[in-house]
Write an enzyme that holds these catalytic residues in place. Structure first.
Site, PDB file in Angstrom:
ATOM      1  N   ASP A   8       0.867  -1.175   0.000  1.00 56.51           N
ATOM      2  CA  ASP A   8       0.000   0.000   0.000  1.00 56.51           C
ATOM      3  C   ASP A   8       0.908   1.232   0.000  1.00 56.51           C
ATOM      4  OD1 ASP A   8       0.854   0.451   2.605  1.00 56.51           O
ATOM      5  OD2 ASP A   8      -1.154   0.392   3.511  1.00 56.51           O
ATOM      6  N   CYS A  64       3.408  -2.709   3.937  1.00 56.78           N
ATOM      7  CA  CYS A  64       2.499  -1.611   4.273  1.00 56.78           C
ATOM      8  C   CYS A  64       3.233  -0.722   5.269  1.00 56.78           C
ATOM      9  CB  CYS A  64       1.144  -2.120   4.776  1.00 56.78           C
ATOM     10  SG  CYS A  64       1.129  -2.928   6.387  1.00 56.78           S
ATOM     11  N   THR A  66       3.286  -0.664   8.590  1.00 49.70           N
ATOM     12  CA  THR A  66       3.890  -1.446   9.672  1.00 49.70           C
ATOM     13  C   THR A  66       4.172  -2.895   9.297  1.00 49.70           C
ATOM     14  OG1 THR A  66       1.696  -2.072  10.421  1.00 49.70           O
ATOM     15  CG2 THR A  66       2.673  -0.090  11.434  1.00 49.70           C
ATOM     16  N   HIS A  97      12.252 -21.815  10.536  1.00 43.64           N
ATOM     17  CA  HIS A  97      11.370 -22.528  11.469  1.00 43.64           C
ATOM     18  C   HIS A  97       9.909 -22.564  11.044  1.00 43.64           C
ATOM     19  CE1 HIS A  97      14.134 -22.383  15.287  1.00 43.64           C
ATOM     20  NE2 HIS A  97      14.748 -22.858  14.211  1.00 43.64           N
ATOM     21  N   ARG A 131      11.942 -31.234  13.210  1.00 43.53           N
ATOM     22  CA  ARG A 131      10.897 -31.020  14.221  1.00 43.53           C
ATOM     23  C   ARG A 131       9.947 -29.888  13.838  1.00 43.53           C
ATOM     24  NH1 ARG A 131      15.346 -28.287  15.864  1.00 43.53           N
ATOM     25  NH2 ARG A 131      15.115 -26.306  16.976  1.00 43.53           N
ATOM     26  N   HIS A 132      10.402 -29.004  12.939  1.00 49.44           N
ATOM     27  CA  HIS A 132       9.545 -27.879  12.548  1.00 49.44           C
ATOM     28  C   HIS A 132       8.428 -28.305  11.583  1.00 49.44           C
ATOM     29  CE1 HIS A 132      12.281 -25.362  14.698  1.00 49.44           C
ATOM     30  NE2 HIS A 132      13.300 -25.839  13.992  1.00 49.44           N
TER      31      HIS A 132
HETATM   32  C1  RB5 Z   1      -1.971   3.039   6.202  1.00 52.32           C
HETATM   33  O1  RB5 Z   1      -2.023   4.344   6.701  1.00 52.32           O
HETATM   34  C2  RB5 Z   1      -1.554   2.077   7.298  1.00 52.32           C
HETATM   35  O2  RB5 Z   1      -2.594   1.893   8.205  1.00 52.32           O
HETATM   36  C3  RB5 Z   1      -1.120   0.744   6.690  1.00 52.32           C
HETATM   37  O3  RB5 Z   1      -0.068   0.972   5.807  1.00 52.32           O
HETATM   38  C4  RB5 Z   1      -0.636  -0.306   7.643  1.00 52.32           C
HETATM   39  O4  RB5 Z   1       0.346   0.180   8.510  1.00 52.32           O
HETATM   40  C5  RB5 Z   1      -1.666  -1.093   8.318  1.00 52.32           C
HETATM   41  O5  RB5 Z   1      -1.385  -2.027   9.082  1.00 52.32           O
END
Ligand code: RB5
Length: 148
Positions: A8, A64, A66, A97, A131-132
């Site tokens: 994104d 994205c 995060t 793993h 084991r994994h």
């Molecule tokens: C977009 O602003 C943000 O929410 C998205 O990129 C992401 O971090 C969502 O988990």
């Protein structure tokens, strides 16, 4: 090898460099977007996860802000083990793993150099098996039982 990649607007900053890295390794890239405009991350998670799930790509990379939302969405698709990672160690371990078939990262969390080092570590680290295998099989069993 073929890798599907999607992002994104929060992850777009990392995408072009990662594509160059993959192409430099002779990997075929299926770029599912976006082009940097504001979009909804589940749409791009689905586009990449579908290609990995149906076998038209071997692995996937999702980006994205995060890495969290896009990984949650990807993990709703059958057969997907998408790991959101933050450093070379976790990127390597999710292959060793967990046999993660999609790597997710956050463009607002890590910089370009780290992201590329993580992609390299993920690709260069084989699944350890042993084991994994049984543990990953148990993840698949949960999916069979609860994904309707
Ligand atoms: C977009 O602003 C943000 O929410 C998205 O990129 C992401 O971090 C969502 O988990």
């Amino acid at each position: 090898m073929k890798i599907a990649i999607g992002c994104d607007h929060g992850g777009y900053v990392l995408k072009e460099g990662i594509i160059k890295l993959l192409e430099g390794r002779g990997i075929q890239v299926s770029d599912k977007g976006c082009g940097g405009e504001s979009v909804d991350y589940p749409d791009y998670a689905l586009a990449v996860a579908k290609e990995v799930s149906d076998g038209s790509s071997d692995k996937g990379i999702l980006l994205c802000g995060t890495g969290i939302g896009i990984s949650i969405a990807a993990n709703k698709v059958k057969g997907i083990r998408c790991a959101v990672c933050h450093d070379v160690f976790t990127a390597s371990m999710c292959s060793a793993h967990n046999n993660a078939n999609i790597l997710a990262m956050g463009g607002r969390v890590i910089d370009q150099d780290k992201a590329e080092a993580m992609v390299a570590a993920w690709l260069d680290t084989p699944f350890e098996g042993g084991r994994h295998c049984g543990r990953v099989d148990k993840i698949t069993a949960i999916e069979r039982e609860y994904f309707k």
